[in-house]
Design an enzyme around this catalytic site. Sequence first.
Site, short mmCIF file in Angstrom:
data_model
loop_
_atom_site.label_atom_id
_atom_site.label_comp_id
_atom_site.label_asym_id
_atom_site.label_seq_id
_atom_site.Cartn_x
_atom_site.Cartn_y
_atom_site.Cartn_z
N ARG A 73 0.38 -1.68 0.24
CA ARG A 73 -0.02 -0.09 0.42
C ARG A 73 0.70 1.13 0.25
O ARG A 73 0.58 2.32 -0.52
CB ARG A 73 -0.48 0.18 1.29
CG ARG A 73 -2.12 -0.95 1.13
CD ARG A 73 -3.18 -0.64 1.86
NE ARG A 73 -3.84 0.16 3.00
CZ ARG A 73 -4.55 0.94 3.55
NH1 ARG A 73 -4.01 -0.21 4.66
NH2 ARG A 73 -4.55 1.64 3.73
N ASN A 105 -8.21 8.57 6.63
CA ASN A 105 -6.80 8.45 5.85
C ASN A 105 -5.34 8.06 6.75
O ASN A 105 -5.32 9.10 7.93
CB ASN A 105 -7.33 9.14 4.78
CG ASN A 105 -7.90 9.22 3.86
OD1 ASN A 105 -8.92 8.37 4.26
ND2 ASN A 105 -8.10 9.87 2.83
N ASP A 107 -3.12 8.13 4.71
CA ASP A 107 -2.06 8.42 3.27
C ASP A 107 -0.52 9.62 3.15
O ASP A 107 -0.20 9.29 2.30
CB ASP A 107 -2.81 7.99 1.83
CG ASP A 107 -4.34 9.07 1.47
OD1 ASP A 107 -3.45 10.87 2.54
OD2 ASP A 107 -4.33 8.34 1.24
N HIS A 122 -6.29 7.49 12.15
CA HIS A 122 -5.79 5.97 12.44
C HIS A 122 -5.15 5.94 12.30
O HIS A 122 -4.50 4.95 11.45
CB HIS A 122 -6.99 5.73 10.79
CG HIS A 122 -8.71 5.29 10.62
ND1 HIS A 122 -9.47 4.91 10.54
CD2 HIS A 122 -9.53 5.76 12.39
CE1 HIS A 122 -10.98 5.26 11.30
NE2 HIS A 122 -10.44 5.43 11.95
N ASN A 217 -20.24 13.11 -1.71
CA ASN A 217 -19.86 11.87 -2.42
C ASN A 217 -20.78 11.18 -3.13
O ASN A 217 -21.80 11.58 -2.69
CB ASN A 217 -20.26 10.66 -0.33
CG ASN A 217 -19.51 9.41 -0.99
OD1 ASN A 217 -20.35 8.47 -1.50
ND2 ASN A 217 -19.49 9.56 0.50
N ALA A 235 -15.18 15.00 -4.83
CA ALA A 235 -14.74 15.43 -3.94
C ALA A 235 -13.87 16.18 -5.45
O ALA A 235 -14.05 17.22 -5.37
CB ALA A 235 -13.97 14.55 -2.79
P1 OAD Z 1 -14.69 3.62 2.55
O1 OAD Z 1 -14.18 2.80 1.37
O2 OAD Z 1 -15.37 2.56 3.77
O3 OAD Z 1 -15.16 4.51 1.62
C1 OAD Z 1 -14.95 4.98 1.02
C2 OAD Z 1 -15.93 6.33 0.81
O4 OAD Z 1 -15.81 6.84 -0.89
C3 OAD Z 1 -17.12 5.73 0.03
O5 OAD Z 1 -18.21 6.56 0.75
C4 OAD Z 1 -17.50 6.05 -1.49
O6 OAD Z 1 -18.82 6.60 -1.93
C5 OAD Z 1 -16.71 7.75 -1.44
N1 OAD Z 1 -15.89 7.93 -3.02
C6 OAD Z 1 -15.56 7.21 -3.85
N2 OAD Z 1 -14.60 8.06 -4.83
C7 OAD Z 1 -15.20 9.05 -4.25
C8 OAD Z 1 -14.38 10.61 -4.54
N3 OAD Z 1 -13.55 10.69 -5.70
N4 OAD Z 1 -14.91 11.64 -4.28
C9 OAD Z 1 -15.96 11.31 -3.07
N5 OAD Z 1 -16.18 10.18 -2.14
C10 OAD Z 1 -15.63 8.94 -2.66
O7 OAD Z 1 -13.30 4.59 3.19
P2 OAD Z 1 -13.34 4.91 4.20
O8 OAD Z 1 -14.97 5.94 5.43
O9 OAD Z 1 -12.40 6.27 4.68
O10 OAD Z 1 -10.40 2.14 9.04
O11 OAD Z 1 -13.43 3.66 5.72
C11 OAD Z 1 -13.44 4.32 7.64
C12 OAD Z 1 -11.67 3.28 7.88
O12 OAD Z 1 -12.48 1.97 7.37
C13 OAD Z 1 -10.97 3.31 7.26
O13 OAD Z 1 -9.79 4.85 7.44
C14 OAD Z 1 -10.09 2.06 7.43
C15 OAD Z 1 -11.59 1.61 6.72
O14 OAD Z 1 -11.14 -0.10 7.22
C16 OAD Z 1 -9.16 1.87 9.47
O15 OAD Z 1 -8.20 0.59 8.52
C17 OAD Z 1 -8.82 1.51 10.79
#
Ligand code: OAD
Length: 250
Positions: A73, A105, A107, A122, A217, A235
């Site tokens: 990653r 994030n 990253d 995180h 989103n 975004a």
């Molecule tokens: P997710 O992968 O769960 O969700 C990503 C979100 O981004 C989704 O709702 C998509 O619809 C949206 N998305 C996709 N492309 C996009 C774009 N171009 N612009 C805006 N939105 C977009 O990711 P997180 O919510 O960050 O934790 O997940 C939360 C946590 O779950 C992460 O930090 C990680 C994961 O397990 C750990 O590793 C502890």
Amino acid sequence: MDTTSEQYERAAEVLRQALSLFVMTGAGVSAESGVPTFRGADGLWRNYSAADLATPEAFSKDPALVWAWYHWRQGIILKAQPNAAHRALVALEARFERFLLLTQNVDNLHFRAGSRRVLELHGNIFRARCCRCGRKVPHTIEEDAARSLPECACGGLLRPDVVWFGEAIPSDVWQESVDFLKEAQAALFCGTSGVVWPAAAIPGFVREQGIKTIEINPEPTPITSIVDLSLRAKAGKALPEIVRRIIEPG
Ligand code: OAD
């Protein structure tokens, strides 16, 4: 449904009226940089097992496997560049007296874009932590290309300094966010599925404070029904559009 000009204008107006802005981001903000999200069609948790790769138990059982996945990653992220969404958040930060960006994030892309008031809920994938002495050190894949398992100066095993499933989030980051929200006048939720706790509690908490809320989103999420304004857009399109309207009203 495409986001209309009127919706962008409403979002810009909310932000023009506010003196303090809270932003929470998730993996979707980095999607347009080529960094995979977790839960979308090509999301990491569709193809990899969180139980085998992102828990303390997984690391105890097979640290080399877990490190290999985090190094993979890191490689993807190192090739990626901040995108228009990251840059728009830098521009937004400059316009607010009080600003806080809480990111899920790991990253580093918000920092690489130039954001300053960033809290990482995180952890950070480019940092490692010693399992023995707790020391935190910068860490990238190059530093231990020759070894399978990275070690601390004390001889202890290093682990990625990220929050795994079943682990507590950093309490100082949480407290600072909650304290900031007591004074915030607007909140923006961008690129998060809103399903991972405790981050998932924040939109509800924000709503209870009576703060104006906006979601960006392309897909509906559990956050959608509790915000004042939901922009169904990427975004990298929506954030620059809102910033442009704030900077050049009318
Ligand atoms: P997710 O992968 O769960 O969700 C990503 C979100 O981004 C989704 O709702 C998509 O619809 C949206 N998305 C996709 N492309 C996009 C774009 N171009 N612009 C805006 N939105 C977009 O990711 P997180 O919510 O960050 O934790 O997940 C939360 C946590 O779950 C992460 O930090 C990680 C994961 O397990 C750990 O590793 C502890």
